[in-house]
Scaffold this active site. Sequence first.
Site, PDB file in Angstrom:
ATOM      1  N   SER A  29     -57.718  19.367 -69.137  1.00 51.67           N
ATOM      2  CA  SER A  29     -59.078  19.746 -68.733  1.00 51.67           C
ATOM      3  C   SER A  29     -60.131  18.873 -69.397  1.00 51.67           C
ATOM      4  O   SER A  29     -61.308  19.198 -69.374  1.00 51.67           O
ATOM      5  CB  SER A  29     -59.329  21.213 -69.109  1.00 51.67           C
ATOM      6  N   ASN A 116     -57.482  29.368 -78.484  1.00 48.93           N
ATOM      7  CA  ASN A 116     -57.907  30.520 -77.672  1.00 48.93           C
ATOM      8  C   ASN A 116     -59.246  31.101 -78.125  1.00 48.93           C
ATOM      9  O   ASN A 116     -60.080  31.471 -77.292  1.00 48.93           O
ATOM     10  CB  ASN A 116     -56.838  31.617 -77.695  1.00 48.93           C
ATOM     11  N   SER A 283     -86.321  12.347 -38.443  1.00 53.24           N
ATOM     12  CA  SER A 283     -85.095  12.364 -37.646  1.00 53.24           C
ATOM     13  C   SER A 283     -84.763  10.933 -37.253  1.00 53.24           C
ATOM     14  O   SER A 283     -85.653  10.090 -37.107  1.00 53.24           O
ATOM     15  CB  SER A 283     -85.336  13.223 -36.395  1.00 53.24           C
ATOM     16  N   LYS A 289     -90.528  13.964 -35.579  1.00 52.42           N
ATOM     17  CA  LYS A 289     -90.087  15.051 -36.447  1.00 52.42           C
ATOM     18  C   LYS A 289     -90.524  14.944 -37.900  1.00 52.42           C
ATOM     19  O   LYS A 289     -90.582  13.872 -38.481  1.00 52.42           O
ATOM     20  CB  LYS A 289     -88.560  15.114 -36.415  1.00 52.42           C
ATOM     21  N   TYR A 323     -54.460  35.621 -73.456  1.00 55.09           N
ATOM     22  CA  TYR A 323     -54.816  34.321 -72.880  1.00 55.09           C
ATOM     23  C   TYR A 323     -53.749  33.824 -71.913  1.00 55.09           C
ATOM     24  O   TYR A 323     -52.555  33.911 -72.183  1.00 55.09           O
ATOM     25  CB  TYR A 323     -55.012  33.256 -73.981  1.00 55.09           C
ATOM     26  N   LYS A 331     -64.489  27.011 -67.024  1.00 53.93           N
ATOM     27  CA  LYS A 331     -65.534  26.054 -67.382  1.00 53.93           C
ATOM     28  C   LYS A 331     -65.969  25.204 -66.192  1.00 53.93           C
ATOM     29  O   LYS A 331     -67.156  25.004 -65.953  1.00 53.93           O
ATOM     30  CB  LYS A 331     -65.063  25.195 -68.550  1.00 53.93           C
TER      31      LYS A 331
HETATM   32  N1  ARG Z   1     -58.174  24.168 -72.676  1.00 52.31           N
HETATM   33  C1  ARG Z   1     -57.857  25.535 -72.837  1.00 52.31           C
HETATM   34  C2  ARG Z   1     -58.771  26.392 -71.966  1.00 52.31           C
HETATM   35  O1  ARG Z   1     -59.799  25.946 -71.649  1.00 52.31           O
HETATM   36  C3  ARG Z   1     -58.045  25.957 -74.261  1.00 52.31           C
HETATM   37  C4  ARG Z   1     -57.212  27.139 -74.641  1.00 52.31           C
HETATM   38  C5  ARG Z   1     -55.780  26.751 -74.558  1.00 52.31           C
HETATM   39  N2  ARG Z   1     -54.884  27.690 -75.081  1.00 52.31           N
HETATM   40  C6  ARG Z   1     -53.605  27.706 -74.747  1.00 52.31           C
HETATM   41  N3  ARG Z   1     -52.867  28.577 -75.325  1.00 52.31           N
HETATM   42  N4  ARG Z   1     -53.084  26.907 -73.861  1.00 52.31           N
HETATM   43  O2  ARG Z   1     -58.476  27.481 -71.608  1.00 52.31           O
END
Ligand code: ARG
Length: 463
Positions: A29, A116, A283, A289, A323, A331
């Site tokens: 990510s 987490n 246009s 227009k 988690y 995000k």
């Molecule tokens: N990049 C992860 C997220 O945004 C961070 C948390 C990752 N934790 C895990 N146990 N894989 O969620």
Amino acid sequence: MTKNKNNRSIWSTRIKSNLSKNLLKFGNSIDVDKKLYKEDIAGSIAHVEMLFKQKIISFKIKNKIIYGLKKIEKEILNKKFEFKQNHEDIHMNIEKRLFQIIGEEAGYIHTGRSRNDQVITDFKIWMRSSIKEITTLIDKIIHTTLSLASKNVDTIMPGFTHLKNAQPVSFAHYLMAYIEMFKRDKKRFHHTLNNLDENPLGVAALTGTSFNIDRNYTSKKLGFKKPTNNSIDTVSDRDFVLDFLYNVSVCSMHISRIAEELIIWNSDGFKLINLSDKILTGSSIMPQKKNPDLLEYLRGKSGSSYGNLFSMLTILKGLPLSYFKDLQDDKKIIFDSNDTLVNCLKIFNEILKNCAPNKKNMLNLANKGYITATDLADYLVKNHSMSFRNAYEKTALIVNYAEKKKKKLNELSLEELRKIVPKLTNDVLKVFDLRNSVNSKKSYGGTSFDNIKKMIMKYKKQK
Ligand code: ARG
């Protein structure tokens, strides 16, 4: 230490083979969450300061780590930092770089925490400043609307229900309806700000930690009111994400409704407002227009905000605690909604500055559609001791008569009116005057000129 240790993943001792390029790309990510680098570094600094205060790490290690983190912050700021996909996210990219800069002592930074709790801490800190930006932009719109309203207390237009002429109103009063909508948006964002004001840092992966950490200390350092209460809930909770997305959706829905209204009023059928060339487009085929493209785009943008809200609700639906990787997309979704709204708010403010009422057409339209019929009914109640329902009936008969004679209400003579209500006197004629009608709505929140002036003062004081 092997030569290329810094390039290996943190879990390489346990997991013997690397992910394929495709899998790596799918799971990481960094392209999205690198935006959180400042917040991540601030969180890490608060964390190691707390670890030192609690005698969990030494003074020397704490200083080394902070030195390294500040260096990394500068590198990122100056675009000298190489973000690596194989380090997955911003948290591990920074930790890995810290090893390169300060060596093995970087290994102490992750004591008593997990990604987490780290990620939500970063995210909440980011959201706080994003809410500040959004509410400041909303304030700017309120300011622009208020100055347009101040110039138009006397501008009379038809108020609509069902897009049919209903009762006359002041254009300023109409504009101030928008102010109320935006003020509620601000309140909603402030409420979210209040709700997210609990520090996640220190709940670690899901259980809390056996280290003697001080979560009140990091809360204070990071500007949170208090630490969160339950470690499992903390790493699972994305309610604040939903709240934010809902707020964005409502605010963009407001913009969408207002944009639609301005589009209608600018249309050739209505011609109630003029838009300056600065905000119009043409246009490619029709030379004459002048189109309100940008307003249409503002109207449409609420679509992606709703979509994002529903994406997040769907991701969370049925997700067990605590988690899971599913959450990582929160995000991407929030940043998209945020960027879109911030942009729309800026554009909308610019457009508002380039709108002007077409006062003559507003008045002309307000003179149509028997718009003062309710005023006549009210008059009959007040002056001829009728019940409202009786007065309503008599007025409907008068409107029918006017319609048959192809006259406006104010074109009827006293004699004609007396055919339906014999006791009427000359002073009934004043109820057909649009200014009188507007000005008679003196009940709190109504469109009378005095009310409007008072409200304008009130808004100005609030700022
Ligand atoms: N990049 C992860 C997220 O945004 C961070 C948390 C990752 N934790 C895990 N146990 N894989 O969620």
